[in-house]
Design a protein around this motif. Structure first.
Motif, PDB file in Angstrom:
ATOM      1  N   LEU A   1     -22.331 -12.622 -47.363  1.00  0.00           N
ATOM      2  CA  LEU A   1     -22.018 -12.178 -48.653  1.00  0.00           C
ATOM      3  C   LEU A   1     -22.588 -10.580 -49.099  1.00  0.00           C
ATOM      4  O   LEU A   1     -22.013 -10.018 -49.937  1.00  0.00           O
ATOM      5  N   LYS A   2     -23.693 -10.315 -48.331  1.00  0.00           N
ATOM      6  CA  LYS A   2     -24.130  -9.070 -48.378  1.00  0.00           C
ATOM      7  C   LYS A   2     -23.196  -7.976 -47.809  1.00  0.00           C
ATOM      8  O   LYS A   2     -22.886  -6.958 -48.408  1.00  0.00           O
ATOM      9  N   SER A   3     -22.457  -8.494 -46.582  1.00  0.00           N
ATOM     10  CA  SER A   3     -21.161  -7.553 -46.097  1.00  0.00           C
ATOM     11  C   SER A   3     -20.178  -7.543 -47.063  1.00  0.00           C
ATOM     12  O   SER A   3     -19.508  -6.349 -47.391  1.00  0.00           O
ATOM     13  N   LEU A   4     -19.753  -8.692 -47.807  1.00  0.00           N
ATOM     14  CA  LEU A   4     -18.784  -8.622 -48.722  1.00  0.00           C
ATOM     15  C   LEU A   4     -19.106  -7.721 -50.004  1.00  0.00           C
ATOM     16  O   LEU A   4     -18.233  -6.800 -50.603  1.00  0.00           O
ATOM     17  N   GLN A   5     -20.162  -7.772 -50.481  1.00  0.00           N
ATOM     18  CA  GLN A   5     -20.748  -6.890 -51.368  1.00  0.00           C
ATOM     19  C   GLN A   5     -20.856  -5.425 -51.109  1.00  0.00           C
ATOM     20  O   GLN A   5     -20.274  -4.692 -52.068  1.00  0.00           O
ATOM     21  N   LEU A   6     -21.129  -5.134 -49.839  1.00  0.00           N
ATOM     22  CA  LEU A   6     -21.042  -3.656 -49.519  1.00  0.00           C
ATOM     23  C   LEU A   6     -19.876  -3.237 -49.262  1.00  0.00           C
ATOM     24  O   LEU A   6     -19.272  -2.023 -49.461  1.00  0.00           O
ATOM     25  N   VAL A   7     -18.856  -4.143 -48.645  1.00  0.00           N
ATOM     26  CA  VAL A   7     -17.385  -3.674 -48.501  1.00  0.00           C
ATOM     27  C   VAL A   7     -16.838  -3.517 -50.037  1.00  0.00           C
ATOM     28  O   VAL A   7     -16.120  -2.231 -50.078  1.00  0.00           O
ATOM     29  N   ALA A   8     -17.103  -4.271 -50.959  1.00  0.00           N
ATOM     30  CA  ALA A   8     -16.636  -4.000 -52.396  1.00  0.00           C
ATOM     31  C   ALA A   8     -17.094  -2.665 -52.889  1.00  0.00           C
ATOM     32  O   ALA A   8     -16.579  -1.765 -53.651  1.00  0.00           O
TER      33      ALA A   8
ATOM     34  N   ALA B   1     -21.468   0.767 -41.253  1.00  0.00           N
ATOM     35  CA  ALA B   1     -22.656   1.856 -41.173  1.00  0.00           C
ATOM     36  C   ALA B   1     -23.793   1.601 -41.825  1.00  0.00           C
ATOM     37  O   ALA B   1     -24.976   1.714 -41.380  1.00  0.00           O
ATOM     38  N   THR B   2     -23.805   1.171 -43.135  1.00  0.00           N
ATOM     39  CA  THR B   2     -24.746   0.714 -43.870  1.00  0.00           C
ATOM     40  C   THR B   2     -25.757  -0.182 -43.427  1.00  0.00           C
ATOM     41  O   THR B   2     -27.101  -0.179 -43.512  1.00  0.00           O
ATOM     42  N   LEU B   3     -24.986  -1.316 -42.930  1.00  0.00           N
ATOM     43  CA  LEU B   3     -25.673  -2.463 -42.350  1.00  0.00           C
ATOM     44  C   LEU B   3     -26.290  -2.189 -40.764  1.00  0.00           C
ATOM     45  O   LEU B   3     -26.860  -3.165 -40.240  1.00  0.00           O
ATOM     46  N   HIS B   4     -25.803  -1.180 -40.333  1.00  0.00           N
ATOM     47  CA  HIS B   4     -25.928  -1.029 -38.747  1.00  0.00           C
ATOM     48  C   HIS B   4     -25.105  -1.936 -38.001  1.00  0.00           C
ATOM     49  O   HIS B   4     -25.803  -2.326 -36.920  1.00  0.00           O
ATOM     50  N   TYR B   5     -24.072  -2.560 -38.391  1.00  0.00           N
ATOM     51  CA  TYR B   5     -23.434  -3.220 -37.559  1.00  0.00           C
ATOM     52  C   TYR B   5     -22.006  -2.483 -37.177  1.00  0.00           C
ATOM     53  O   TYR B   5     -21.747  -1.437 -37.643  1.00  0.00           O
ATOM     54  N   THR B   6     -21.195  -3.217 -36.326  1.00  0.00           N
ATOM     55  CA  THR B   6     -19.851  -2.694 -35.877  1.00  0.00           C
ATOM     56  C   THR B   6     -18.933  -3.162 -37.130  1.00  0.00           C
ATOM     57  O   THR B   6     -18.705  -4.165 -37.581  1.00  0.00           O
ATOM     58  N   PRO B   7     -17.877  -2.483 -37.478  1.00  0.00           N
ATOM     59  CA  PRO B   7     -16.743  -2.929 -38.266  1.00  0.00           C
ATOM     60  C   PRO B   7     -16.274  -4.044 -37.771  1.00  0.00           C
ATOM     61  O   PRO B   7     -15.956  -4.980 -38.765  1.00  0.00           O
ATOM     62  N   SER B   8     -16.147  -4.466 -36.619  1.00  0.00           N
ATOM     63  CA  SER B   8     -15.493  -5.599 -36.218  1.00  0.00           C
ATOM     64  C   SER B   8     -16.422  -7.099 -36.506  1.00  0.00           C
ATOM     65  O   SER B   8     -15.903  -7.975 -36.772  1.00  0.00           O
TER      66      SER B   8
END
Length: 72
Positions: free
Chosen positions: A24-31, A41-48
């Motif tokens: 849900l955090k990922s969804l929130q940040l994409v939005a 980039a914000t979460l220090h993850y890869t886009p995939s």
């Protein structure tokens, strides 16, 4: 209740659910950022990784995942 109080409660609600399910955090940040790349980039993850989380979340909720393209 004032609008500011409602927004505070909504903010706390969203933060609670983001702690329960990190997808849900990922969804929130994409939005918020508008792109998977910026959210990653914000979460220090890869886009995939973000895309996989969103597909998993969509599957669990029972909705088809979006194509990632704007418009019809």
């Amino acid at each position: 209740m004032k609008v500011k109080d409602n927004l505070t409660h909504l903010h706390l609600f969203v933060r609670l659910f983001c702690m329960i399910d990190p997808r849900l955090k990922s969804l929130q940040l994409v939005a918020w950022h508008g792109t998977v790349t910026a959210a990653a980039a914000t979460l220090h993850y890869t886009p995939s990784t973000i895309s996989a989380q969103l597909r998993s979340l969509a599957h669990d909720v029972g909705v088809p995942p979006c194509s990632g393209r704007a418009g019809p």
